[in-house]
Design an enzyme around this catalytic site. Structure first.
Site: not given
Ligand code: GLN
Length: 249
Positions: A93, A194
């Protein structure tokens, strides 16, 4: 055998129980008689190529990503050299986004990436949230499914010819349009999945362990199969949830 893991920014990028991935790797290694030696690599600490068999970067929100992006850019050469020398890598992510060339966050701020993965990410207006099911073919002719959960605003576009991690069977994936999820460069994999990812996808945990061992042995070894009944059940529950969300959206 000792498997050395470099865990990048566990103090910043650790959302959605990403640490659970490390716990699964440690346990599955120990069941085969291997020891996972997890070393934190945080702000101002260098990545020394050759030291790590596996690098791991978890997820984080825009705020945490902004806090580490400059520091990660300073580690770019070390990370790229480690992977070029055969280290395995898993990025999830927020970590996945920063391992591409760049991430434009929700406020339009451009964060530098390290360009390990041939992709760029731009945050959109809506978040893409829910269970995901992928079909992957990491070895020619061997198709397997990965199940997980996604929650991201970022839309990730792979460069033409880049290799995705898998095809989206259900869920959004990289951008909600292309039908692809994640990215793979040799032994390095980036993904939005995840939940955490590895407890419900034991085959993929073993693939990563074998790739990490390949950094030492030259070739990925055959790992002794484990009785993965509970893990398979977790996979099936997760896969079913993804499929009943009504196909790719
Ligand atoms: N900030 C990023 C997004 O929203 C990653 C979010 C995350 O790692 N859950 O795309």
């Amino acid at each position: 055998m000792k498997i050395v893991v470099g865990h990048l920014y566990p103090d910043y990028l650790n959302i959605y129980a990403d640490r659970g991935n490390i716990a699964v790797l440690a346990r599955r290694a120990a069941w085969r008689g291997h020891e996972l030696d997890v070393r934190t690599v945080s702000v101002a600490e260098p990545v020394r190529p050759g030291e790590y068999d596996l690098l791991y970067v978890g997820g984080g929100q825009d705020r945490e990503q902004a806090l580490v992006a400059e520091d990660l850019a300073a580690k770019a050469e070390g990370v790229r050299a480690a992977v070029a020398a055969g280290a395995a890598l898993l990025a999830v992510c927020g970590g996945y986004q920063l391992l591409g060339r760049s991430y434009r966050d929700f406020h339009g701020v451009d964060l530098p990436g390290i360009g390990l993965f041939p992709l760029e990410t731009v945050a959109g207006e809506t978040r893409m949230i829910g269970d995901v099911l992928l079909e992957c073919e990491l070895e020619p002719g061997v198709r397997r499914t990965l199940a997980g959960f996604e929650n991201h605003a970022g839309r990730t576009r792979l460069d033409p010819g880049a290799e995705p991690l898998g095809r989206v069977v259900a869920g959004f994936g990289n951008d909600g349009e292309s039908g692809w999820e994640g990215c793979r460069v040799g032994r390095a994999v980036g993904t939005y999945l995840h939940g955490p990812l590895l407890p419900r996808n034991p085959w993929f945990a073993d693939w990563l362990l074998a790739q990490a061992l390949a950094h030492r042995l030259g070739e990925p070894p055959e790992l002794t199969p484990l009785g993965d009944d509970l893990e398979q059940q977790a996979h099936e529950v997760s896969a079913r949830r993804a499929q009943t969300r009504g196909g790719r959206r």
